[in-house]
Scaffold this motif. Structure first.
Motif, PDB file in Angstrom:
ATOM      1  N   GLU A  90      86.301  98.396 -19.850  1.00 57.93           N
ATOM      2  CA  GLU A  90      87.578  98.604 -19.147  1.00 57.93           C
ATOM      3  C   GLU A  90      87.340  99.211 -17.766  1.00 57.93           C
ATOM      4  O   GLU A  90      87.981  98.818 -16.791  1.00 57.93           O
ATOM      5  CB  GLU A  90      88.498  99.499 -19.976  1.00 57.93           C
ATOM      6  CG  GLU A  90      89.111  98.794 -21.169  1.00 57.93           C
ATOM      7  CD  GLU A  90      89.934  99.720 -22.057  1.00 57.93           C
ATOM      8  OE1 GLU A  90      89.798 100.958 -21.952  1.00 57.93           O
ATOM      9  OE2 GLU A  90      90.705  99.186 -22.875  1.00 57.93           O
ATOM     10  N   LYS A  91      86.418 100.163 -17.684  1.00 51.84           N
ATOM     11  CA  LYS A  91      86.112 100.788 -16.395  1.00 51.84           C
ATOM     12  C   LYS A  91      85.525  99.760 -15.433  1.00 51.84           C
ATOM     13  O   LYS A  91      85.880  99.729 -14.251  1.00 51.84           O
ATOM     14  CB  LYS A  91      85.143 101.948 -16.602  1.00 51.84           C
ATOM     15  CG  LYS A  91      84.940 102.793 -15.391  1.00 51.84           C
ATOM     16  CD  LYS A  91      84.131 104.030 -15.708  1.00 51.84           C
ATOM     17  CE  LYS A  91      84.029 104.914 -14.482  1.00 51.84           C
ATOM     18  NZ  LYS A  91      83.307 106.142 -14.745  1.00 51.84           N
ATOM     19  N   TYR A  93      86.027  96.515 -15.547  1.00 54.87           N
ATOM     20  CA  TYR A  93      87.111  95.598 -15.197  1.00 54.87           C
ATOM     21  C   TYR A  93      88.013  96.208 -14.119  1.00 54.87           C
ATOM     22  O   TYR A  93      88.392  95.530 -13.172  1.00 54.87           O
ATOM     23  CB  TYR A  93      87.931  95.252 -16.439  1.00 54.87           C
ATOM     24  CG  TYR A  93      89.129  94.392 -16.137  1.00 54.87           C
ATOM     25  CD1 TYR A  93      88.991  93.042 -15.846  1.00 54.87           C
ATOM     26  CD2 TYR A  93      90.409  94.933 -16.118  1.00 54.87           C
ATOM     27  CE1 TYR A  93      90.088  92.250 -15.560  1.00 54.87           C
ATOM     28  CE2 TYR A  93      91.516  94.151 -15.830  1.00 54.87           C
ATOM     29  CZ  TYR A  93      91.355  92.815 -15.552  1.00 54.87           C
ATOM     30  OH  TYR A  93      92.442  92.048 -15.254  1.00 54.87           O
ATOM     31  N   GLU A  94      88.325  97.499 -14.282  1.00 53.54           N
ATOM     32  CA  GLU A  94      89.172  98.167 -13.280  1.00 53.54           C
ATOM     33  C   GLU A  94      88.491  98.169 -11.918  1.00 53.54           C
ATOM     34  O   GLU A  94      89.141  97.976 -10.892  1.00 53.54           O
ATOM     35  CB  GLU A  94      89.486  99.597 -13.730  1.00 53.54           C
ATOM     36  CG  GLU A  94      90.465  99.661 -14.881  1.00 53.54           C
ATOM     37  CD  GLU A  94      90.599 101.068 -15.466  1.00 53.54           C
ATOM     38  OE1 GLU A  94      89.984 102.017 -14.932  1.00 53.54           O
ATOM     39  OE2 GLU A  94      91.325 101.200 -16.465  1.00 53.54           O
ATOM     40  N   LEU A  96      86.282  95.924 -10.843  1.00 53.02           N
ATOM     41  CA  LEU A  96      86.355  94.565 -10.324  1.00 53.02           C
ATOM     42  C   LEU A  96      87.759  94.231  -9.833  1.00 53.02           C
ATOM     43  O   LEU A  96      87.935  93.611  -8.788  1.00 53.02           O
ATOM     44  CB  LEU A  96      85.941  93.564 -11.408  1.00 53.02           C
ATOM     45  CG  LEU A  96      84.460  93.525 -11.759  1.00 53.02           C
ATOM     46  CD1 LEU A  96      84.242  92.628 -12.967  1.00 53.02           C
ATOM     47  CD2 LEU A  96      83.644  93.031 -10.571  1.00 53.02           C
ATOM     48  N   GLN A  97      88.732  94.669 -10.600  1.00 50.17           N
ATOM     49  CA  GLN A  97      90.120  94.373 -10.247  1.00 50.17           C
ATOM     50  C   GLN A  97      90.490  95.039  -8.916  1.00 50.17           C
ATOM     51  O   GLN A  97      91.218  94.462  -8.118  1.00 50.17           O
ATOM     52  CB  GLN A  97      91.039  94.849 -11.367  1.00 50.17           C
ATOM     53  CG  GLN A  97      92.445  94.335 -11.272  1.00 50.17           C
ATOM     54  CD  GLN A  97      93.278  94.759 -12.470  1.00 50.17           C
ATOM     55  OE1 GLN A  97      93.017  95.786 -13.068  1.00 50.17           O
ATOM     56  NE2 GLN A  97      94.275  93.971 -12.799  1.00 50.17           N
ATOM     57  N   ALA A  98      89.967  96.233  -8.667  1.00 51.74           N
ATOM     58  CA  ALA A  98      90.273  96.944  -7.423  1.00 51.74           C
ATOM     59  C   ALA A  98      89.690  96.216  -6.222  1.00 51.74           C
ATOM     60  O   ALA A  98      90.229  96.305  -5.116  1.00 51.74           O
ATOM     61  CB  ALA A  98      89.729  98.370  -7.490  1.00 51.74           C
ATOM     62  N   ASN A  99      88.587  95.484  -6.420  1.00 55.66           N
ATOM     63  CA  ASN A  99      87.930  94.785  -5.322  1.00 55.66           C
ATOM     64  C   ASN A  99      88.331  93.319  -5.219  1.00 55.66           C
ATOM     65  O   ASN A  99      87.822  92.609  -4.363  1.00 55.66           O
ATOM     66  CB  ASN A  99      86.410  94.885  -5.477  1.00 55.66           C
ATOM     67  CG  ASN A  99      85.930  96.298  -5.306  1.00 55.66           C
ATOM     68  OD1 ASN A  99      86.462  97.042  -4.502  1.00 55.66           O
ATOM     69  ND2 ASN A  99      84.928  96.685  -6.073  1.00 55.66           N
ATOM     70  N   CYS A 100      89.200  92.849  -6.065  1.00 50.56           N
ATOM     71  CA  CYS A 100      89.589  91.443  -6.081  1.00 50.56           C
ATOM     72  C   CYS A 100      90.998  91.264  -5.531  1.00 50.56           C
ATOM     73  O   CYS A 100      91.768  92.206  -5.421  1.00 50.56           O
ATOM     74  CB  CYS A 100      89.542  90.902  -7.513  1.00 50.56           C
ATOM     75  SG  CYS A 100      87.875  90.816  -8.166  1.00 50.56           S
ATOM     76  N   SER A 102      94.491  88.521  -5.655  1.00 49.80           N
ATOM     77  CA  SER A 102      95.119  87.504  -6.492  1.00 49.80           C
ATOM     78  C   SER A 102      94.914  86.127  -5.849  1.00 49.80           C
ATOM     79  O   SER A 102      94.521  86.009  -4.680  1.00 49.80           O
ATOM     80  CB  SER A 102      96.615  87.781  -6.637  1.00 49.80           C
ATOM     81  OG  SER A 102      97.264  87.542  -5.397  1.00 49.80           O
ATOM     82  N   ARG A 103      95.183  85.092  -6.608  1.00 49.09           N
ATOM     83  CA  ARG A 103      95.027  83.731  -6.093  1.00 49.09           C
ATOM     84  C   ARG A 103      95.955  83.507  -4.904  1.00 49.09           C
ATOM     85  O   ARG A 103      95.577  82.900  -3.901  1.00 49.09           O
ATOM     86  CB  ARG A 103      95.317  82.726  -7.206  1.00 49.09           C
ATOM     87  CG  ARG A 103      95.154  81.300  -6.748  1.00 49.09           C
ATOM     88  CD  ARG A 103      95.362  80.317  -7.854  1.00 49.09           C
ATOM     89  NE  ARG A 103      95.258  78.980  -7.327  1.00 49.09           N
ATOM     90  CZ  ARG A 103      94.774  77.970  -7.997  1.00 49.09           C
ATOM     91  NH1 ARG A 103      94.351  78.138  -9.222  1.00 49.09           N
ATOM     92  NH2 ARG A 103      94.708  76.781  -7.459  1.00 49.09           N
ATOM     93  N   TYR A 106      94.534  85.184  -1.913  1.00 49.22           N
ATOM     94  CA  TYR A 106      93.378  84.406  -1.455  1.00 49.22           C
ATOM     95  C   TYR A 106      93.842  83.186  -0.669  1.00 49.22           C
ATOM     96  O   TYR A 106      93.343  82.898   0.427  1.00 49.22           O
ATOM     97  CB  TYR A 106      92.518  83.996  -2.650  1.00 49.22           C
ATOM     98  CG  TYR A 106      91.420  83.029  -2.286  1.00 49.22           C
ATOM     99  CD1 TYR A 106      90.274  83.476  -1.655  1.00 49.22           C
ATOM    100  CD2 TYR A 106      91.550  81.664  -2.563  1.00 49.22           C
ATOM    101  CE1 TYR A 106      89.260  82.589  -1.310  1.00 49.22           C
ATOM    102  CE2 TYR A 106      90.547  80.776  -2.223  1.00 49.22           C
ATOM    103  CZ  TYR A 106      89.404  81.237  -1.586  1.00 49.22           C
ATOM    104  OH  TYR A 106      88.419  80.356  -1.241  1.00 49.22           O
TER     105      TYR A 106
END
Length: 131
Positions: A90-91, A93-94, A96-100, A102-103, A106
Motif C-alpha cells: 500500500e505504501k 502504491y501510494e 506511485l500514485q503520488a508521482n502519476c 490520470s489518463r 496525460y
C-alpha cells in the motif's frame, strides 16, 4: 464457553503444565476422567460421572489442544507477516500514485505539447527556418 477472552499463549502454558500427567477413563457406572502425575504417586478425578463417550471426547480434546494452539500460533504469525506485506504494498502504491497522473491529465498534457510543437514549427516556417 466462557465470556473471558482466551489467550492462546496462556492456554499453551497450561497445556505444557499438563504434559507430565496421564489421563484415563475409569468406569464406575458413569465414567470419570482421572489425572495421574508422571510418577503415578498422585491421582485426581478431574471430571466425574461424565459418561464414557463424553469422557472420550474430553480426552481427545485434551490431546488435540496443543496441536491446534500451535496451528493458531502459526496462522497468527502468517497473518502478521501478510499484514506487513500488504502495508508495504500500500505504501509503494501510494508513492506511485503520488508521482502519476490520470489518463485525462496525460492526454491533456500531450495535446498541449502537440499544440506547442505545432506552433513552434509554424513559427519556424514563418521565419524561413524549417526543421
Amino acid at each position: 464457553m466462557t465470556d473471558k477472552p482466551r489467550n492462546w499463549q496462556e492456554d499453551m502454558k497450561l497445556s505444557e503444565q499438563a504434559k507430565g500427567w496421564t489421563y484415563e477413563i475409569t468406569f464406575n457406572g458413569e465414567g470419570n476422567i482421572v489425572a495421574k502425575d508422571a510418577n503415578y504417586t498422585f491421582a485426581q478425578v478431574i471430571a466425574g460421572d461424565v459418561g464414557i463417550s463424553n469422557a472420550e471426547v474430553i480426552l481427545d480434546g485434551l490431546e488435540a489442544l496443543p496441536y491446534w494452539l500451535q496451528q493458531y500460533a502459526a496462522a497468527e504469525s502468517l497473518i502478521q507477516q501478510k499484514d506487513a506485506e500488504i502495508a508495504a504494498a500500500e505504501k509503494a502504491y501510494e508513492g506511485l500514485q503520488a508521482n502519476c497522473v490520470s489518463r485525462g491529465e496525460y492526454e491533456a498534457t500531450l495535446k498541449k505539447l502537440d499544440d506547442i510543437t505545432k506552433a513552434y514549427h509554424a513559427l519556424l516556417q514563418d521565419e524561413g527556418d524549417t526543421p
